[in-house]
Design a protein around this motif. Structure first.
Motif, PDB file in Angstrom:
ATOM      1  N   GLY A   1     -12.830 -34.568 -15.347  1.00  0.00           N
ATOM      2  CA  GLY A   1     -12.641 -34.308 -16.767  1.00  0.00           C
ATOM      3  C   GLY A   1     -13.938 -33.933 -17.462  1.00  0.00           C
ATOM      4  N   ILE A   2     -15.031 -34.556 -17.049  1.00  0.00           N
ATOM      5  CA  ILE A   2     -16.342 -34.243 -17.642  1.00  0.00           C
ATOM      6  C   ILE A   2     -16.741 -32.810 -17.318  1.00  0.00           C
ATOM      7  CG2 ILE A   2     -18.813 -34.751 -17.488  1.00  0.00           C
ATOM      8  CD1 ILE A   2     -17.931 -37.731 -17.086  1.00  0.00           C
ATOM      9  N   VAL A   3     -16.592 -32.417 -16.062  1.00  0.00           N
ATOM     10  CA  VAL A   3     -16.932 -31.052 -15.666  1.00  0.00           C
ATOM     11  C   VAL A   3     -16.054 -30.047 -16.412  1.00  0.00           C
ATOM     12  CG1 VAL A   3     -16.984 -29.404 -13.753  1.00  0.00           C
ATOM     13  CG2 VAL A   3     -17.824 -31.743 -13.409  1.00  0.00           C
TER      14      VAL A   3
ATOM     15  N   LYS B   1     -17.348 -27.199 -19.137  1.00  0.00           N
ATOM     16  CA  LYS B   1     -17.026 -25.768 -18.969  1.00  0.00           C
ATOM     17  C   LYS B   1     -16.284 -25.226 -20.190  1.00  0.00           C
ATOM     18  CE  LYS B   1     -16.687 -25.418 -13.902  1.00  0.00           C
ATOM     19  NZ  LYS B   1     -15.738 -25.181 -12.780  1.00  0.00           N
ATOM     20  N   ALA B   2     -15.297 -25.970 -20.640  1.00  0.00           N
ATOM     21  CA  ALA B   2     -14.470 -25.504 -21.747  1.00  0.00           C
ATOM     22  C   ALA B   2     -15.269 -25.320 -23.031  1.00  0.00           C
ATOM     23  CB  ALA B   2     -13.321 -26.484 -21.990  1.00  0.00           C
ATOM     24  N   GLU B   3     -16.274 -26.175 -23.229  1.00  0.00           N
ATOM     25  CA  GLU B   3     -17.068 -26.110 -24.454  1.00  0.00           C
ATOM     26  C   GLU B   3     -18.341 -25.276 -24.273  1.00  0.00           C
ATOM     27  OE1 GLU B   3     -16.070 -27.082 -27.215  1.00  0.00           O
ATOM     28  OE2 GLU B   3     -14.591 -28.664 -26.916  1.00  0.00           O
ATOM     29  N   ALA B   4     -18.507 -24.652 -23.107  1.00  0.00           N
ATOM     30  CA  ALA B   4     -19.706 -23.843 -22.813  1.00  0.00           C
ATOM     31  C   ALA B   4     -20.978 -24.628 -23.101  1.00  0.00           C
ATOM     32  CB  ALA B   4     -19.690 -22.545 -23.608  1.00  0.00           C
ATOM     33  N   VAL B   5     -21.013 -25.838 -22.578  1.00  0.00           N
ATOM     34  CA  VAL B   5     -22.128 -26.756 -22.835  1.00  0.00           C
ATOM     35  C   VAL B   5     -23.399 -26.267 -22.138  1.00  0.00           C
ATOM     36  CG1 VAL B   5     -22.957 -29.080 -22.270  1.00  0.00           C
ATOM     37  CG2 VAL B   5     -20.693 -28.765 -23.287  1.00  0.00           C
ATOM     38  N   ASP B   6     -24.521 -26.351 -22.867  1.00  0.00           N
ATOM     39  CA  ASP B   6     -25.817 -25.953 -22.299  1.00  0.00           C
ATOM     40  C   ASP B   6     -26.510 -27.101 -21.585  1.00  0.00           C
ATOM     41  OD1 ASP B   6     -26.018 -23.180 -23.411  1.00  0.00           O
ATOM     42  OD2 ASP B   6     -25.881 -24.284 -25.304  1.00  0.00           O
ATOM     43  N   LEU B   7     -26.265 -28.329 -22.043  1.00  0.00           N
ATOM     44  CA  LEU B   7     -26.913 -29.496 -21.443  1.00  0.00           C
ATOM     45  C   LEU B   7     -26.005 -30.707 -21.603  1.00  0.00           C
ATOM     46  CD1 LEU B   7     -29.573 -30.737 -20.195  1.00  0.00           C
ATOM     47  CD2 LEU B   7     -30.174 -31.366 -22.556  1.00  0.00           C
ATOM     48  N   VAL B   8     -25.854 -31.466 -20.511  1.00  0.00           N
ATOM     49  CA  VAL B   8     -25.144 -32.746 -20.552  1.00  0.00           C
ATOM     50  C   VAL B   8     -26.187 -33.852 -20.481  1.00  0.00           C
ATOM     51  CG1 VAL B   8     -23.456 -34.254 -19.443  1.00  0.00           C
ATOM     52  CG2 VAL B   8     -23.107 -31.770 -19.446  1.00  0.00           C
ATOM     53  N   VAL B   9     -26.119 -34.803 -21.392  1.00  0.00           N
ATOM     54  CA  VAL B   9     -27.018 -35.963 -21.400  1.00  0.00           C
ATOM     55  C   VAL B   9     -26.177 -37.180 -21.031  1.00  0.00           C
ATOM     56  CG1 VAL B   9     -28.552 -37.411 -22.785  1.00  0.00           C
ATOM     57  CG2 VAL B   9     -28.486 -34.930 -23.164  1.00  0.00           C
TER      58      VAL B   9
ATOM     59  N   MET C   1     -28.347 -24.959 -29.199  1.00  0.00           N
ATOM     60  CA  MET C   1     -27.799 -25.445 -27.939  1.00  0.00           C
ATOM     61  C   MET C   1     -26.583 -26.329 -28.184  1.00  0.00           C
ATOM     62  SD  MET C   1     -31.018 -26.518 -25.549  1.00  0.00           S
ATOM     63  CE  MET C   1     -29.940 -26.711 -24.134  1.00  0.00           C
ATOM     64  N   ILE C   2     -25.640 -26.255 -27.278  1.00  0.00           N
ATOM     65  CA  ILE C   2     -24.491 -27.153 -27.290  1.00  0.00           C
ATOM     66  C   ILE C   2     -24.762 -28.260 -26.282  1.00  0.00           C
ATOM     67  CG2 ILE C   2     -22.008 -27.370 -26.906  1.00  0.00           C
ATOM     68  CD1 ILE C   2     -21.777 -24.374 -27.519  1.00  0.00           C
ATOM     69  N   VAL C   3     -24.733 -29.492 -26.756  1.00  0.00           N
ATOM     70  CA  VAL C   3     -25.060 -30.643 -25.915  1.00  0.00           C
ATOM     71  C   VAL C   3     -23.854 -31.567 -25.834  1.00  0.00           C
ATOM     72  CG1 VAL C   3     -26.561 -32.664 -25.659  1.00  0.00           C
ATOM     73  CG2 VAL C   3     -27.511 -30.506 -26.502  1.00  0.00           C
ATOM     74  N   LEU C   4     -23.574 -32.034 -24.639  1.00  0.00           N
ATOM     75  CA  LEU C   4     -22.528 -33.035 -24.404  1.00  0.00           C
ATOM     76  C   LEU C   4     -23.194 -34.347 -24.030  1.00  0.00           C
ATOM     77  CD1 LEU C   4     -19.647 -34.074 -23.853  1.00  0.00           C
ATOM     78  CD2 LEU C   4     -19.800 -33.021 -21.569  1.00  0.00           C
TER      79      LEU C   4
ATOM     80  N   ASP D   1     -23.204 -28.636  -9.299  1.00  0.00           N
ATOM     81  CA  ASP D   1     -22.347 -27.784  -8.464  1.00  0.00           C
ATOM     82  C   ASP D   1     -21.567 -26.770  -9.306  1.00  0.00           C
ATOM     83  OD1 ASP D   1     -23.220 -29.103  -6.209  1.00  0.00           O
ATOM     84  OD2 ASP D   1     -21.458 -30.405  -6.058  1.00  0.00           O
ATOM     85  N   ALA D   2     -21.311 -27.156 -10.569  1.00  0.00           N
ATOM     86  CA  ALA D   2     -20.571 -26.268 -11.475  1.00  0.00           C
ATOM     87  C   ALA D   2     -21.509 -25.369 -12.279  1.00  0.00           C
ATOM     88  CB  ALA D   2     -19.707 -27.098 -12.420  1.00  0.00           C
ATOM     89  N   GLY D   3     -22.803 -25.456 -11.986  1.00  0.00           N
ATOM     90  CA  GLY D   3     -23.772 -24.617 -12.684  1.00  0.00           C
ATOM     91  C   GLY D   3     -24.120 -25.092 -14.078  1.00  0.00           C
ATOM     92  N   ILE D   4     -23.980 -26.399 -14.317  1.00  0.00           N
ATOM     93  CA  ILE D   4     -24.223 -26.962 -15.647  1.00  0.00           C
ATOM     94  C   ILE D   4     -25.437 -27.887 -15.589  1.00  0.00           C
ATOM     95  CG2 ILE D   4     -23.264 -28.375 -17.500  1.00  0.00           C
ATOM     96  CD1 ILE D   4     -20.467 -27.532 -16.332  1.00  0.00           C
ATOM     97  N   LYS D   5     -26.397 -27.664 -16.478  1.00  0.00           N
ATOM     98  CA  LYS D   5     -27.583 -28.508 -16.528  1.00  0.00           C
ATOM     99  C   LYS D   5     -27.225 -29.899 -17.044  1.00  0.00           C
ATOM    100  CE  LYS D   5     -31.366 -25.202 -17.255  1.00  0.00           C
ATOM    101  NZ  LYS D   5     -32.508 -24.868 -18.156  1.00  0.00           N
ATOM    102  N   ALA D   6     -27.852 -30.910 -16.446  1.00  0.00           N
ATOM    103  CA  ALA D   6     -27.612 -32.280 -16.891  1.00  0.00           C
ATOM    104  C   ALA D   6     -28.907 -33.070 -16.836  1.00  0.00           C
ATOM    105  CB  ALA D   6     -26.545 -32.957 -16.038  1.00  0.00           C
ATOM    106  N   PHE D   7     -29.090 -33.914 -17.834  1.00  0.00           N
ATOM    107  CA  PHE D   7     -30.246 -34.806 -17.868  1.00  0.00           C
ATOM    108  C   PHE D   7     -29.829 -36.152 -17.299  1.00  0.00           C
ATOM    109  CE2 PHE D   7     -32.596 -38.258 -19.850  1.00  0.00           C
ATOM    110  CZ  PHE D   7     -33.898 -37.899 -19.516  1.00  0.00           C
TER     111      PHE D   7
END
Length: 422
Positions: free
Chosen positions: A53-55, A59-67, A1-4, A84-90
């Protein structure tokens, strides 16, 4: 997984170090990060306040989860923007993060649902706040309603001090206050991992808010912590979960604003049982630096389960050892302090067994490590008990060469004394 991972403090360094252990992790990116976090993650120069910028970065890094580490972007609605952008976040939505963003909101929720807390008045102007101070008498607690980075609280010993705190608070346009009765007891911090309906106990700690030894001086964001907290026995912790945390999570879900993330309950252990002091909608700092080193499970796996609403069958496990962290801050903190002084000796301190030096307010200038914040480092150590952890932490602190910094020399004094007596 790619995590931000969002954030740049000691809490985020502790999260990064724990996430980096996960076999599920393929890449860890941090924005904006710090030199300590850079040991575990790729840094990106995006501020936590820059929601666009976070969104875009996710998107640019194809992140699977933002913490999300800190509270400000949570209250600003970064999790909503990512969703809203379809990105999972904790982390909680902006509406759920009101548990930290508005003390008045939390107090009203407690009153409605019978959650034990101090008596209070929500004051929208100075006159009503002064009247509330007189009604409660001294000692009394005056709090800014919104986010205040752990420093918007005055525990006034006299009426004169309380009235001065009210005047100072209402110098800001649009300010609101919560004036509370003073609660007697020992303070402790309890952490819950929440998926919107389930709340799991996720460790406990005690921290030291006052700047100087002997609990003297102004309130700070925290000058040190230790975990577990001897005062928060398993029975008391379960009582707090049953009467405070779980009813809160249930109420938030029923209101259509389910809480997903770390819910940090600051507790006062009174003669009538634990009572809520206040909530934070994220992990504590420096508490993360003593709770996460004791975690025996895969943090990333647990965070994914929380986001997916799949915590019901989980039970986080923690080592029996004690972890204790000493915060090193710039002289003058929490007031005016100089920036740019050089710190040496961190590698030597971190080489000691069981010691981790977490970065908070640091930056690199070539090969030189500079102090650029108020709370700059947290030196965390593991020990068989609080006395050993305290000894290990301070032996590492003494190896750090930073004349422009200071620390308390009594972090964990109560727990260490109990350990030595035991």
């Amino acid at each position: 997984m790619i995590v931000l991972l969002l954030g740049s403090g000691g809490r985020e360094h502790a999260l990064a170090a724990s996430l980096a252990k996960s076999p599920r992790l393929t890449r860890l990116i941090a924005a904006p990060g710090n030199p300590g976090i850079a040991e575990h993650a790729e840094l990106r120069d995006v501020s936590v306040d820059d929601l666009d910028g976070i969104v875009a970065l996710a998107k640019a890094e194809a992140v699977d989860l933002v913490v999300v580490g800190p509270e400000a972007p949570l209250v600003a609605g970064v999790v909503d923007r990512l969703a809203d952008a379809g990105i999972k976040a904790f982390g909680p939505s902006g509406a759920a993060a009101r548990l930290e963003g508005s003390k008045a909101f939390t107090k009203a929720l407690c009153a409605e649902h019978g959650i034990p807390t101090a008596g209070f008045r929500h004051c929208r102007d100075a006159a009503s706040a002064h009247a509330a101070v007189d009604a409660f008498g001294a000692p009394v607690v005056v709090k800014a309603d919104g986010l205040a980075a752990g420093k918007g609280v005055v525990v006034a010993e006299t009426l004169a001090e309380a009235h001065a705190a009210v005047d100072a608070l209402f110098e800001s346009a649009g300010a609101e206050a919560v004036v509370e009765e003073f609660m007697e007891g020992e303070e402790a911090s309890l952490f819950a991992l929440c998926d919107g309906t389930t709340a799991l106990l996720f460790g406990d700690a005690q921290d030291h808010k006052r700047a100087y030894d002997g609990d003297e001086g102004p309130n700070t964001g925290g000058m040190g912590a230790y975990s577990p907290a001897p005062a928060l026995s398993p029975a008391i912790a379960e009582d707090a979960m049953a009467r405070i945390v779980r009813p809160t999570v249930k109420a938030m879900a029923e209101a259509g604003t389910p809480f997903v993330g770390f819910l940090y309950a600051g507790l006062m252990l009174t003669s009538d049982g634990p009572k809520l002091v206040e909530y934070n909608a994220r992990f504590g700092d420096p508490e993360a630096q003593v709770v996460l080193p004791r975690l025996k499970d895969d943090l990333l796996d647990l965070l994914i389960a929380a986001v997916d609403g799949d915590l019901a069958a989980r039970k986080p496990r923690f080592a029996r050892e004690t972890a204790l962290a000493v915060v090193m801050a710039a002289k003058g903190y929490p007031g005016p302090h100089e920036k740019g002084s050089e710190i040496r000796g961190i590698a030597k301190a971190a080489a000691r067994p069981g010691v981790t030096v977490y970065h908070a307010g640091t930056a690199l200038d070539g090969d030189r490590l500079l102090a650029v914040g108020g709370r700059v480092l947290a030196v965390s150590a593991i020990g068989a008990d609080a006395a050993e952890a305290q000894m290990n932490a301070y032996s590492a602190v003494d190896l750090i060469d930073w004349p422009e910094g200071f620390c308390r020399r009594d972090i964990g004094w109560r727990a260490a004394a109990q350990a030595e007596e035991g």
